[in-house]
Design a protein around this motif. Structure first.
Motif, PDB file in Angstrom:
ATOM      1  N   TYR A  14       0.834  -1.210   0.000  1.00 29.27           N
ATOM      2  CA  TYR A  14       0.000   0.000   0.000  1.00 29.27           C
ATOM      3  C   TYR A  14       0.868   1.259   0.000  1.00 29.27           C
ATOM      4  N   ALA A  15       1.903   1.259   0.838  1.00 29.34           N
ATOM      5  CA  ALA A  15       2.765   2.442   0.949  1.00 29.34           C
ATOM      6  C   ALA A  15       3.463   2.746  -0.368  1.00 29.34           C
ATOM      7  N   ARG A  39       3.908   6.222  -5.260  1.00 26.35           N
ATOM      8  CA  ARG A  39       3.876   6.396  -6.721  1.00 26.35           C
ATOM      9  C   ARG A  39       2.849   7.438  -7.142  1.00 26.35           C
ATOM     10  N   ARG A  40       1.748   7.485  -6.424  1.00 25.95           N
ATOM     11  CA  ARG A  40       0.678   8.412  -6.771  1.00 25.95           C
ATOM     12  C   ARG A  40       0.925   9.825  -6.250  1.00 25.95           C
ATOM     13  N   ILE A  75       1.843   5.926   4.585  1.00 29.61           N
ATOM     14  CA  ILE A  75       0.436   5.709   4.925  1.00 29.61           C
ATOM     15  C   ILE A  75      -0.054   6.775   5.902  1.00 29.61           C
ATOM     16  N   SER A  76       0.701   7.007   6.959  1.00 27.77           N
ATOM     17  CA  SER A  76       0.297   8.013   7.932  1.00 27.77           C
ATOM     18  C   SER A  76       0.272   9.407   7.307  1.00 27.77           C
ATOM     19  N   GLY A  77       1.297   9.734   6.534  1.00 25.88           N
ATOM     20  CA  GLY A  77       1.360  11.053   5.912  1.00 25.88           C
ATOM     21  C   GLY A  77       0.272  11.296   4.893  1.00 25.88           C
ATOM     22  N   HIS A  78      -0.201  10.225   4.240  1.00 23.72           N
ATOM     23  CA  HIS A  78      -1.249  10.367   3.225  1.00 23.72           C
ATOM     24  C   HIS A  78      -2.523  10.951   3.823  1.00 23.72           C
ATOM     25  N   PHE A  79      -2.803  10.640   5.083  1.00 25.93           N
ATOM     26  CA  PHE A  79      -4.027  11.098   5.721  1.00 25.93           C
ATOM     27  C   PHE A  79      -3.809  12.306   6.614  1.00 25.93           C
ATOM     28  N   GLN A 124     -10.531   8.093  -1.111  1.00 25.79           N
ATOM     29  CA  GLN A 124     -10.831   7.479  -2.393  1.00 25.79           C
ATOM     30  C   GLN A 124      -9.572   6.836  -2.986  1.00 25.79           C
ATOM     31  N   GLN A 125      -8.452   7.533  -2.889  1.00 26.38           N
ATOM     32  CA  GLN A 125      -7.189   6.958  -3.344  1.00 26.38           C
ATOM     33  C   GLN A 125      -6.839   5.702  -2.560  1.00 26.38           C
ATOM     34  N   TRP A 126      -7.074   5.747  -1.267  1.00 27.99           N
ATOM     35  CA  TRP A 126      -6.786   4.575  -0.424  1.00 27.99           C
ATOM     36  C   TRP A 126      -7.626   3.372  -0.863  1.00 27.99           C
ATOM     37  N   ASN A 127      -8.894   3.611  -1.169  1.00 28.21           N
ATOM     38  CA  ASN A 127      -9.745   2.517  -1.643  1.00 28.21           C
ATOM     39  C   ASN A 127      -9.229   1.941  -2.956  1.00 28.21           C
ATOM     40  N   GLU A 128      -8.727   2.808  -3.824  1.00 33.94           N
ATOM     41  CA  GLU A 128      -8.164   2.333  -5.085  1.00 33.94           C
ATOM     42  C   GLU A 128      -6.894   1.525  -4.852  1.00 33.94           C
ATOM     43  N   VAL A 129      -6.068   1.994  -3.943  1.00 39.10           N
ATOM     44  CA  VAL A 129      -4.807   1.315  -3.643  1.00 39.10           C
ATOM     45  C   VAL A 129      -5.055  -0.056  -3.036  1.00 39.10           C
ATOM     46  N   THR A 130      -6.032  -0.132  -2.134  1.00 33.11           N
ATOM     47  CA  THR A 130      -6.314  -1.396  -1.456  1.00 33.11           C
ATOM     48  C   THR A 130      -7.226  -2.320  -2.267  1.00 33.11           C
ATOM     49  N   GLY A 131      -7.743  -1.819  -3.379  1.00 33.48           N
ATOM     50  CA  GLY A 131      -8.594  -2.663  -4.230  1.00 33.48           C
ATOM     51  C   GLY A 131     -10.012  -2.805  -3.721  1.00 33.48           C
ATOM     52  N   VAL A 132     -10.473  -1.816  -2.952  1.00 27.58           N
ATOM     53  CA  VAL A 132     -11.832  -1.868  -2.415  1.00 27.58           C
ATOM     54  C   VAL A 132     -12.782  -1.242  -3.420  1.00 27.58           C
TER      55      VAL A 132
END
Length: 238
Positions: free
Chosen positions: A64-65, A70-71, A201-205, A226-234
């Motif tokens: 995930y990190a 990359r994004r 991960i922590s910095g993203h939020f 929304q990006q996190w959901n895309e990264v995790t495949g949710v």
């Protein structure tokens, strides 16, 4: 720039990606132990052991990190660097860290020394990961920074002052909190592995809230989820 995404492989796992991703998010985003995450999931009727949570974090945290990194848009051109000591099994190690002017963590490296060789190694890791050079670097008065910089980044402005790299010094605070929660780190390898996932991960939020009004902050945070959901495949159901 296009990058090849490495999708998480959930094959063989009993729980769906939404639960795994949520557990990993809880652990890396907040100062929680694996047992804390186990209890929070249990409150929602999800029965897993803390050991399962630990395995999820080990397997998927770095994946995930890496995708979040990359994004991430290109970071700033003013880099601040600092190093702090860590005591691991009664031996002193040094955590090297670089952040940009907005507080984005650029790289971390755990080493047993802080001589010129260690500083040079940190510079090379930093440049390899970012693939561009800064306009200026800011460090404290440790002479090894200057020695390594003359070899690796001879044309970059270097400012050395104890009070100029406060952002880098402050970025060590979450690490200290997690070190206390984890009852000290067990090995240099563990620190490197944990912080390599924890930082992105922590910095993203944690957007620069003081620069945003309430509406902008909520919109930014929603976009990051929304990006996190895309990264995790949710896949969210509309």
């Amino acid at each position: 720039m296009k990058t090849n995404r490495i999708s998480p492989n959930y094959k063989g796992f009993r729980f769906p990606p939404v639960i795994i991703g949520h557990a990993v998010w809880l652990y890396f985003r907040f100062s929680l132990s694996f047992r804390d995450v186990e209890e929070l999931l249990a409150q929602r009727g999800i029965v897993v052991t803390y050991e399962t949570v630990r395995q999820w974090c080990l397997k998927f945290g770095q994946t995930y990190a890496n995708e979040l990194r990359r994004r991430r848009p290109r970071c700033g051109e003013k880099w601040q660097m600092d190093e702090v000591f860590l005591t691991i099994r009664r031996k002193r190690h040094y955590l090297w860290r670089a952040v940009d002017q907005d507080g984005n963590v650029l790289a971390i490296l755990v080493q047993s020394r802080r001589d010129k060789k260690a500083a040079t190694r940190f510079f090379r890791k930093l440049l390899k990961g970012l693939q561009y050079v800064p306009r200026v670097i800011i460090t404290d008065k440790l002479k090894n920074y200057g020695a390594a910089k003359r070899d690796i980044l001879p044309g970059v402005e270097h400012r050395q002052h104890k009070g100029l790299n406060n952002r880098a010094e402050n970025s060590h605070q979450p690490t200290r909190l997690r070190e206390k929660k984890m009852r000290k780190f067990k090995s240099a390898k563990q620190v490197q592995r944990f912080l390599s996932a924890f930082g992105p991960i922590s910095g993203h939020f944690q957007p620069q809230r003081h620069r945003l009004n309430a509406r902008e902050y909520r919109a930014t945070l929603q976009g990051r989820f929304q990006q996190w959901n895309e990264v995790t495949g949710v896949k969210l159901v509309a």
